[in-house]
Design a protein around this motif. Sequence first.
Motif, PDB file in Angstrom:
ATOM      1  N   SER A 227       0.822  -1.217   0.000  1.00  0.00           N
ATOM      2  CA  SER A 227       0.000   0.000   0.000  1.00  0.00           C
ATOM      3  C   SER A 227       0.855   1.266   0.000  1.00  0.00           C
ATOM      4  CB  SER A 227      -0.998  -0.010   1.162  1.00  0.00           C
ATOM      5  OG  SER A 227      -0.324   0.164   2.379  1.00  0.00           O
ATOM      6  N   GLU A 228       2.074   1.190   0.535  1.00  0.00           N
ATOM      7  CA  GLU A 228       2.927   2.385   0.588  1.00  0.00           C
ATOM      8  C   GLU A 228       3.948   2.421  -0.549  1.00  0.00           C
ATOM      9  OE1 GLU A 228       4.801   2.916   4.388  1.00  0.00           O
ATOM     10  OE2 GLU A 228       2.922   2.609   5.477  1.00  0.00           O
ATOM     11  N   ALA A 229       3.874   1.442  -1.440  1.00  0.00           N
ATOM     12  CA  ALA A 229       4.862   1.322  -2.520  1.00  0.00           C
ATOM     13  C   ALA A 229       6.297   1.354  -1.979  1.00  0.00           C
ATOM     14  CB  ALA A 229       4.649   2.410  -3.572  1.00  0.00           C
ATOM     15  N   ALA A 230       6.523   0.659  -0.876  1.00  0.00           N
ATOM     16  CA  ALA A 230       7.874   0.574  -0.307  1.00  0.00           C
ATOM     17  C   ALA A 230       8.633  -0.521  -1.037  1.00  0.00           C
ATOM     18  CB  ALA A 230       7.795   0.275   1.185  1.00  0.00           C
ATOM     19  N   ARG A 231       9.725  -0.146  -1.700  1.00  0.00           N
ATOM     20  CA  ARG A 231      10.429  -1.108  -2.542  1.00  0.00           C
ATOM     21  C   ARG A 231      11.880  -1.320  -2.145  1.00  0.00           C
ATOM     22  NH1 ARG A 231       7.171   0.059  -7.095  1.00  0.00           N
ATOM     23  NH2 ARG A 231       5.263  -1.076  -6.657  1.00  0.00           N
ATOM     24  N   VAL A 232      12.261  -0.807  -0.995  1.00  0.00           N
ATOM     25  CA  VAL A 232      13.648  -0.965  -0.545  1.00  0.00           C
ATOM     26  C   VAL A 232      13.645  -1.505   0.886  1.00  0.00           C
ATOM     27  CG1 VAL A 232      15.805   0.258  -0.029  1.00  0.00           C
ATOM     28  CG2 VAL A 232      14.475   0.909  -2.038  1.00  0.00           C
ATOM     29  N   ILE A 233      14.395  -2.586   1.093  1.00  0.00           N
ATOM     30  CA  ILE A 233      14.542  -3.156   2.440  1.00  0.00           C
ATOM     31  C   ILE A 233      16.020  -3.080   2.817  1.00  0.00           C
ATOM     32  CG2 ILE A 233      14.178  -5.171   3.933  1.00  0.00           C
ATOM     33  CD1 ILE A 233      12.212  -6.266   1.856  1.00  0.00           C
ATOM     34  N   VAL A 256      18.867  -4.101   0.336  1.00  0.00           N
ATOM     35  CA  VAL A 256      20.115  -3.326   0.333  1.00  0.00           C
ATOM     36  C   VAL A 256      20.875  -3.616   1.623  1.00  0.00           C
ATOM     37  CG1 VAL A 256      21.101  -1.003   0.249  1.00  0.00           C
ATOM     38  CG2 VAL A 256      19.006  -1.501  -1.017  1.00  0.00           C
ATOM     39  N   PRO A 257      22.046  -4.269   1.499  1.00  0.00           N
ATOM     40  CA  PRO A 257      22.859  -4.500   2.703  1.00  0.00           C
ATOM     41  C   PRO A 257      23.440  -3.164   3.182  1.00  0.00           C
ATOM     42  CG  PRO A 257      23.667  -5.752   0.790  1.00  0.00           C
ATOM     43  CD  PRO A 257      22.689  -4.756   0.283  1.00  0.00           C
ATOM     44  N   LEU A 275      31.384   5.662   5.641  1.00  0.00           N
ATOM     45  CA  LEU A 275      30.212   4.841   5.946  1.00  0.00           C
ATOM     46  C   LEU A 275      28.935   5.546   5.489  1.00  0.00           C
ATOM     47  CD1 LEU A 275      29.053   2.341   7.722  1.00  0.00           C
ATOM     48  CD2 LEU A 275      28.691   4.093   9.446  1.00  0.00           C
ATOM     49  N   LEU A 276      28.824   6.830   5.814  1.00  0.00           N
ATOM     50  CA  LEU A 276      27.633   7.577   5.413  1.00  0.00           C
ATOM     51  C   LEU A 276      27.594   7.765   3.899  1.00  0.00           C
ATOM     52  CD1 LEU A 276      27.508   9.954   8.442  1.00  0.00           C
ATOM     53  CD2 LEU A 276      25.547   8.643   7.630  1.00  0.00           C
ATOM     54  N   ASP A 277      28.765   7.984   3.311  1.00  0.00           N
ATOM     55  CA  ASP A 277      28.864   8.057   1.838  1.00  0.00           C
ATOM     56  C   ASP A 277      28.267   6.809   1.210  1.00  0.00           C
ATOM     57  OD1 ASP A 277      29.985  10.340   0.716  1.00  0.00           O
ATOM     58  OD2 ASP A 277      32.026   9.755   1.282  1.00  0.00           O
ATOM     59  N   GLN A 278      28.678   5.665   1.731  1.00  0.00           N
ATOM     60  CA  GLN A 278      28.251   4.377   1.192  1.00  0.00           C
ATOM     61  C   GLN A 278      26.754   4.197   1.375  1.00  0.00           C
ATOM     62  OE1 GLN A 278      27.092   1.344   2.267  1.00  0.00           O
ATOM     63  NE2 GLN A 278      27.699   0.094   0.510  1.00  0.00           N
ATOM     64  N   LEU A 279      26.256   4.534   2.552  1.00  0.00           N
ATOM     65  CA  LEU A 279      24.838   4.359   2.879  1.00  0.00           C
ATOM     66  C   LEU A 279      23.967   5.233   1.975  1.00  0.00           C
ATOM     67  CD1 LEU A 279      22.673   3.197   4.765  1.00  0.00           C
ATOM     68  CD2 LEU A 279      23.223   4.999   6.400  1.00  0.00           C
ATOM     69  N   VAL A 280      24.329   6.502   1.878  1.00  0.00           N
ATOM     70  CA  VAL A 280      23.561   7.431   1.042  1.00  0.00           C
ATOM     71  C   VAL A 280      23.602   6.978  -0.415  1.00  0.00           C
ATOM     72  CG1 VAL A 280      23.553   9.804   0.141  1.00  0.00           C
ATOM     73  CG2 VAL A 280      23.811   9.397   2.608  1.00  0.00           C
ATOM     74  N   GLY A 281      24.786   6.583  -0.861  1.00  0.00           N
ATOM     75  CA  GLY A 281      24.944   6.150  -2.262  1.00  0.00           C
ATOM     76  C   GLY A 281      24.136   4.904  -2.574  1.00  0.00           C
ATOM     77  N   SER A 282      24.161   3.917  -1.680  1.00  0.00           N
ATOM     78  CA  SER A 282      23.447   2.678  -1.990  1.00  0.00           C
ATOM     79  C   SER A 282      21.937   2.874  -1.902  1.00  0.00           C
ATOM     80  CB  SER A 282      23.941   1.517  -1.127  1.00  0.00           C
ATOM     81  OG  SER A 282      23.768   1.795   0.225  1.00  0.00           O
ATOM     82  N   LEU A 283      21.488   3.738  -1.022  1.00  0.00           N
ATOM     83  CA  LEU A 283      20.050   4.038  -0.961  1.00  0.00           C
ATOM     84  C   LEU A 283      19.599   4.755  -2.231  1.00  0.00           C
ATOM     85  CD1 LEU A 283      19.344   5.169   2.720  1.00  0.00           C
ATOM     86  CD2 LEU A 283      18.298   3.248   1.500  1.00  0.00           C
ATOM     87  N   ALA A 286      19.325   2.312  -5.027  1.00  0.00           N
ATOM     88  CA  ALA A 286      18.149   1.447  -4.885  1.00  0.00           C
ATOM     89  C   ALA A 286      16.865   2.200  -5.239  1.00  0.00           C
ATOM     90  CB  ALA A 286      18.064   0.903  -3.460  1.00  0.00           C
ATOM     91  N   PHE A 287      16.777   3.456  -4.828  1.00  0.00           N
ATOM     92  CA  PHE A 287      15.592   4.269  -5.176  1.00  0.00           C
ATOM     93  C   PHE A 287      15.510   4.446  -6.698  1.00  0.00           C
ATOM     94  CE2 PHE A 287      15.945   6.457  -0.802  1.00  0.00           C
ATOM     95  CZ  PHE A 287      14.973   5.627  -0.257  1.00  0.00           C
ATOM     96  N   ASN A 288      16.650   4.728  -7.296  1.00  0.00           N
ATOM     97  CA  ASN A 288      16.679   4.948  -8.755  1.00  0.00           C
ATOM     98  C   ASN A 288      16.261   3.690  -9.519  1.00  0.00           C
ATOM     99  OD1 ASN A 288      17.305   7.647  -9.293  1.00  0.00           O
ATOM    100  ND2 ASN A 288      19.433   7.304  -8.641  1.00  0.00           N
ATOM    101  N   ALA A 289      16.634   2.533  -8.962  1.00  0.00           N
ATOM    102  CA  ALA A 289      16.321   1.271  -9.644  1.00  0.00           C
ATOM    103  C   ALA A 289      14.864   0.858  -9.414  1.00  0.00           C
ATOM    104  CB  ALA A 289      17.259   0.189  -9.114  1.00  0.00           C
ATOM    105  N   ASN A 290      14.187   1.520  -8.469  1.00  0.00           N
ATOM    106  CA  ASN A 290      12.799   1.135  -8.123  1.00  0.00           C
ATOM    107  C   ASN A 290      11.858   2.325  -8.247  1.00  0.00           C
ATOM    108  OD1 ASN A 290      12.795  -1.754  -6.886  1.00  0.00           O
ATOM    109  ND2 ASN A 290      14.644  -0.768  -6.142  1.00  0.00           N
TER     110      ASN A 290
END
Length: 291
Positions: A227-233, A256-257, A275-283, A286-290
Motif C-alpha cells: 500500500s505504501e509502494a515501499a520497494r527498498v529493504i 540493500v545490505p 560509511l555515510l557516503d556508502q549508505l547514502v549512495g546505496s540508498l 536502490a531508489f533509482n532502480a525502483n
Amino acid sequence: MLAFGVQAKMNVVATTADLASIAKEIGGDKITLVTLAKPTEDPHFVDAKPSFIVKLNHADMVIEGGAELETGWLPALLNQSRNDKLTAGAPGHVKCSTGVSMLDVPATLDRSRGDIHAAGNPHFAISPSNGKIIAQTIAAAFAENDPANANAYRANLKTFIAALDARLVEWQKTLAPFKGRSVVAYHDSWPYFAREFGLKIELFLEPKPGIPPTPSHLAEVIAKMKSEAARVIIVDAYLNRRTAETVARETGATVVPVSQFPGGIKGTEGGYIQLLDQLVGSLASAFNANK
Ligand SMILES: [Zn+2]
C-alpha cells in the motif's frame, strides 16, 4: 586530573566502530584506541570476551553510546575490570548519548514486552548531525582527561566537523529527490537517519526491536509495503538477510545490505564519513532502480 607524559598516550576503549572512528578523528596520534565490538556484530548482543576485561582494566577512558545500547554486555565487563577511572560519572567514562535528543523514548517502561530500546532508540550515531554532537562530546572528554593536548583535540574537532558539514550538503542533495520515500528495515536502527534526510523508515521485519520476525507480522509488513509502494529493504550485515529476501520476493522490493558501523560492509572501512557516503549512495541507487 590525570597526567600524561610526552610519551604516554591516553588508552581509549570504544564500544563500537562508529564511536571509535569519531574518537580516532578527534584523538589522532595522541591516543591509542581499542574497539570492543566487531563492526559485523549486533551492538545489542556483543560477544563479551575475557580479553575485553583486560583492555578495560588498562584503559584511561571508555567511550560508549549509552541509552542502553550496550546494556546487555558492557556493565558486567566494566564491573569486572575494576578500573576506577571508568566508573559511571567519572571523567573517563564517556556516554555519547549526552546532548543527543533521543527519539522514541517510551512513555511507560515495560520490559516484559521484550523491547530492547527501553531508553529510546539508541542508534543515534548513524546521523551526521548526531555525529557532530558525538564528536563534540568526545573532544570535550579528551580535553578534560588530557588537558596538555586540549588544543590538538579542539583543532581535530574543527577539521572533522568541517569535513562532515561539507559532505552533508552533498548527501542532502543526493537524497533530496527521494524525500518521503518509505524504506523497510529489519531492525529499527534508522529513525535519526530518516529524520535527517526526510525518509520514512517505519516498517520493520522485527515486530519489536530484538524480537525475531513472525509469519503474521511479516504478512502485515508485506501488506503495508504494497500500500505504501515501499520497494527498498535495508538489512544490517549481522541480521538475517534470508527473511528480507523472502519479503522482497513477495513485494518486488530490493534488499540493500547496510551497516551502522565502519567496516561492517565492504567500502566502509575508511571510517564514519565513508560509511555515510556508502549508505547514502546505496540508498540512492536502490531508489533509482525502483522508480
Ligand atoms: Zn536496536
